[in-house]
Structure formats: C-alpha cells, structure tokens
Write a protein that holds these residues in place. Structure first.
Motif, PDB file in Angstrom:
ATOM      1  N   LYS A  35     -11.929  12.172   0.314  1.00 13.37           N
ATOM      2  CA  LYS A  35     -10.922  13.020  -0.317  1.00 13.37           C
ATOM      3  C   LYS A  35      -9.706  12.181  -0.692  1.00 13.37           C
ATOM      4  CE  LYS A  35      -8.594  15.854   2.315  1.00 13.37           C
ATOM      5  NZ  LYS A  35      -8.192  17.006   3.161  1.00 13.37           N
ATOM      6  N   ILE A  36      -9.191  12.424  -1.872  1.00  8.16           N
ATOM      7  CA  ILE A  36      -7.993  11.704  -2.304  1.00  8.16           C
ATOM      8  C   ILE A  36      -6.768  12.351  -1.666  1.00  8.16           C
ATOM      9  CG2 ILE A  36      -6.521  11.110  -4.270  1.00  8.16           C
ATOM     10  CD1 ILE A  36      -9.031  11.037  -6.000  1.00  8.16           C
ATOM     11  N   VAL A  37      -5.977  11.534  -0.981  1.00  8.01           N
ATOM     12  CA  VAL A  37      -4.739  12.007  -0.364  1.00  8.01           C
ATOM     13  C   VAL A  37      -3.624  11.030  -0.720  1.00  8.01           C
ATOM     14  CG1 VAL A  37      -3.540  12.531   1.794  1.00  8.01           C
ATOM     15  CG2 VAL A  37      -5.972  13.069   1.573  1.00  8.01           C
ATOM     16  N   HIS A  38      -2.507  11.576  -1.157  1.00 11.11           N
ATOM     17  CA  HIS A  38      -1.338  10.750  -1.451  1.00 11.11           C
ATOM     18  C   HIS A  38      -0.462  10.687  -0.199  1.00 11.11           C
ATOM     19  CE1 HIS A  38      -2.338  10.735  -5.737  1.00 11.11           C
ATOM     20  NE2 HIS A  38      -2.575  12.034  -5.621  1.00 11.11           N
ATOM     21  N   HIS A  39      -0.270   9.480   0.325  1.00  8.97           N
ATOM     22  CA  HIS A  39       0.445   9.307   1.591  1.00  8.97           C
ATOM     23  C   HIS A  39       1.893   8.875   1.362  1.00  8.97           C
ATOM     24  CE1 HIS A  39      -3.098   9.771   4.165  1.00  8.97           C
ATOM     25  NE2 HIS A  39      -3.765   9.093   3.243  1.00  8.97           N
ATOM     26  N   LYS A  52       3.530   5.330   0.350  1.00 14.25           N
ATOM     27  CA  LYS A  52       2.995   4.173   1.064  1.00 14.25           C
ATOM     28  C   LYS A  52       2.224   3.266   0.111  1.00 14.25           C
ATOM     29  CE  LYS A  52       2.479   6.348   5.630  1.00 14.25           C
ATOM     30  NZ  LYS A  52       1.509   6.679   6.712  1.00 14.25           N
ATOM     31  N   ASP A  53       2.006   3.745  -1.112  1.00 15.77           N
ATOM     32  CA  ASP A  53       1.277   2.954  -2.095  1.00 15.77           C
ATOM     33  C   ASP A  53       2.196   1.917  -2.732  1.00 15.77           C
ATOM     34  OD1 ASP A  53      -0.909   4.590  -1.583  1.00 15.77           O
ATOM     35  OD2 ASP A  53      -0.292   6.043  -3.111  1.00 15.77           O
ATOM     36  N   GLU A  54       1.604   1.068  -3.526  1.00 16.76           N
ATOM     37  CA  GLU A  54       2.345  -0.060  -4.094  1.00 16.76           C
ATOM     38  C   GLU A  54       3.462   0.358  -5.047  1.00 16.76           C
ATOM     39  OE1 GLU A  54      -0.322  -2.850  -5.825  1.00 16.76           O
ATOM     40  OE2 GLU A  54      -1.378  -3.252  -3.948  1.00 16.76           O
TER      41      GLU A  54
END
Length: 271
Positions: A35-39, A52-54
């Motif tokens: 599942k795609i989750v944006h953290h 938390k992504d680039e």
C-alpha cells in the motif's frame, strides 16, 4: 493457566497480540501489493508535518499540543509505583488497563456512574498543573484510563477516532517510562496537497511528556500506537472531558454535573 482452553489475552475479532498469535499459531500474510503511504514527521516547534521523502514537502498540522517534561522523574516513579499496586486488567492488542470512569455503552448511548468513585488521588495535582496552560484552560476530566504496553506482548492500539458523543474536545495523555510514536493517519489522503493515498504523520512522544489532541487531530485524523514503536515498557494515562451535551445547558447537564463531582473528588480506585 491455559489448560481450560481459554486464550490468555483479551483480543477480540481482528485484534491481535503476540500472545494470541503464538497461541493460535496465527501467521500474518504480507500482501504482495504494498500500500502506498505518504510518511510525514511532526515538528512540534513549527507545527508542521514534514515529509520523510526526499522532496521535503510540508504542511501545517494543527490540533497537537506537546508539553515536554510535564512530570518529573520522581513523579513518574511515584505514579507507576501506585499503579502497579493495583490490578492491571488484560485489554485488547496486548495492552493492560486500569479504568477510572463511568460505565458507558456507546452503541446505546447510555452512561451511568455505577462503581465509579472518582479519579485517583495522585491525579489531582496533575490536573491543576494542566489547567495552568492556555491550551487546557477549564479542562475538567471525567475519566482516566491507564494503559500498559510491553514489547513482549506485542502491545499496540489500532488507528481509531475517540467517541465524541460523551467525550469532549480535548484528549490529554501523559506518556511514561519510555518514548514512543503516536501515528496519525488519514486514509483518504490530502487531495488538496496532491496526496490521494493514505497520509501518516508520526508524532514523537518523549518520556514524561503530555500530549493533547484537539480539532482536526481529534476528529479527522485517526491515531494509533504501532507495535514497532514499543521498545520497552510504556505506561500512559489518558484523561477525557465531557462533551457539550453533558455540560451546562446541555441535554444531560444534570448527569454531567454528577459525573464531574464524582470524578473530581479524586478518591477513586480502578473499576
């Protein structure tokens, strides 16, 4: 003693802990489609949820108030010592609990004092301290729930929204014995930010802090404590206030007044 065939935990339905997973030989199957989750990570100083992504995007995350070092080491030691003198009752998902509050049937929307004798004595000075901050002005808790988490039991609490029929605007929790992470989640995402998949915001809870959820963080975002974020014993005390229906001029103001009088006598024992 499991000889009578009773599973030695309190999990029901889809709830689970390490005890029942072992007892029932439950195997958790990982889905092939991840599942795609944006953290995001909550920054208490700026009030922003930072990706938390680039790309490092962020958005204002309202409804969280964090008060670090709300209690001292000595107070923490005393609180835990007193709690451990009382019985901890098994609860779901590997937790143990102690309840100080009225008897409630949320489905039927019925509440009664029953065996409720008030919040515990040691909470009196803590409530007075809470009320000194503008974010908790007028806060009068009518229920206290102590929860005990341990990694060996696989303790956790699934994403959920607290009731808002009986409980009021602010949910107040004191975090003790170890730091953990409160995970806020919005399954439908934030389309206005171009995030159509689930969004999760990690709120770090230092040891001995107090955290308040209100507004969108209380009513829109679900909150959870994941098993992976319990590394050693963690105890928390959550305090809840009454909703408008049970306060002055509300439909059940009389019952609300009785509940508050009982709660704030601070002579309670766990139910």
């Amino acid at each position: 003693d499991d000889s009578d065939g009773v599973i030695p935990c309190a999990c029901k339905g889809i709830r689970r802990c390490l005890v029942c997973e072992t007892f029932k030989a439950i195997v958790q199957l990982e889905t092939r489609e991840s599942k795609i989750v944006h953290h995001f990570l909550y920054n208490a100083k700026t009030g922003l949820a930072v990706s938390k992504d680039e790309e490092g995007s962020s958005f204002p995350f309202s409804g969280v108030f964090l008060w670090e070092n709300f209690i001292s080491e000595e107070e923490e030691k005393e609180l835990i010592s007193v709690m451990d003198q009382d019985v901890w009752n098994p609860s779901q998902s590997g937790r143990r609990k102690q309840d100080f509050g009225p008897k409630v049937n949320f489905k039927k929307r019925k509440v009664r004092i029953a065996d409720f004798t008030g919040l515990p004595a040691l909470s009196q000075k803590l409530v007075l301290r809470m009320q000194q901050d503008a974010n908790l002005a007028g806060f009068q808790p009518v229920e206290q729930c102590n929860l005990d988490y341990a990694p060996e039991r696989g303790s956790a609490i699934d994403p959920h929204l607290d009731d808002s029929w009986l409980w009021g605007e602010r949910l107040v929790t004191i975090n003790m014995l170890s730091e953990t992470v409160l995970t806020m989640s919005l399954e439908q995402g934030l389309p206005e930010l171009g995030l159509s998949e689930e969004v999760q915001v990690a709120v770090r809870l230092p040891r001995r802090c107090l955290v308040v959820l209100y507004g969108e963080a209380r009513h829109r975002w679900k909150h959870a404590i994941h098993r992976k974020d319990i590394h050693e014993r963690r105890v928390c005390s959550t305090y809840r206030e009454l909703s408008a229906e049970f306060l002055l001029e509300g439909k059940q103001a009389k019952l609300g007044a009785e509940l508050l009088t009982t709660a704030l006598s601070f002579g309670g024992t766990p139910i």
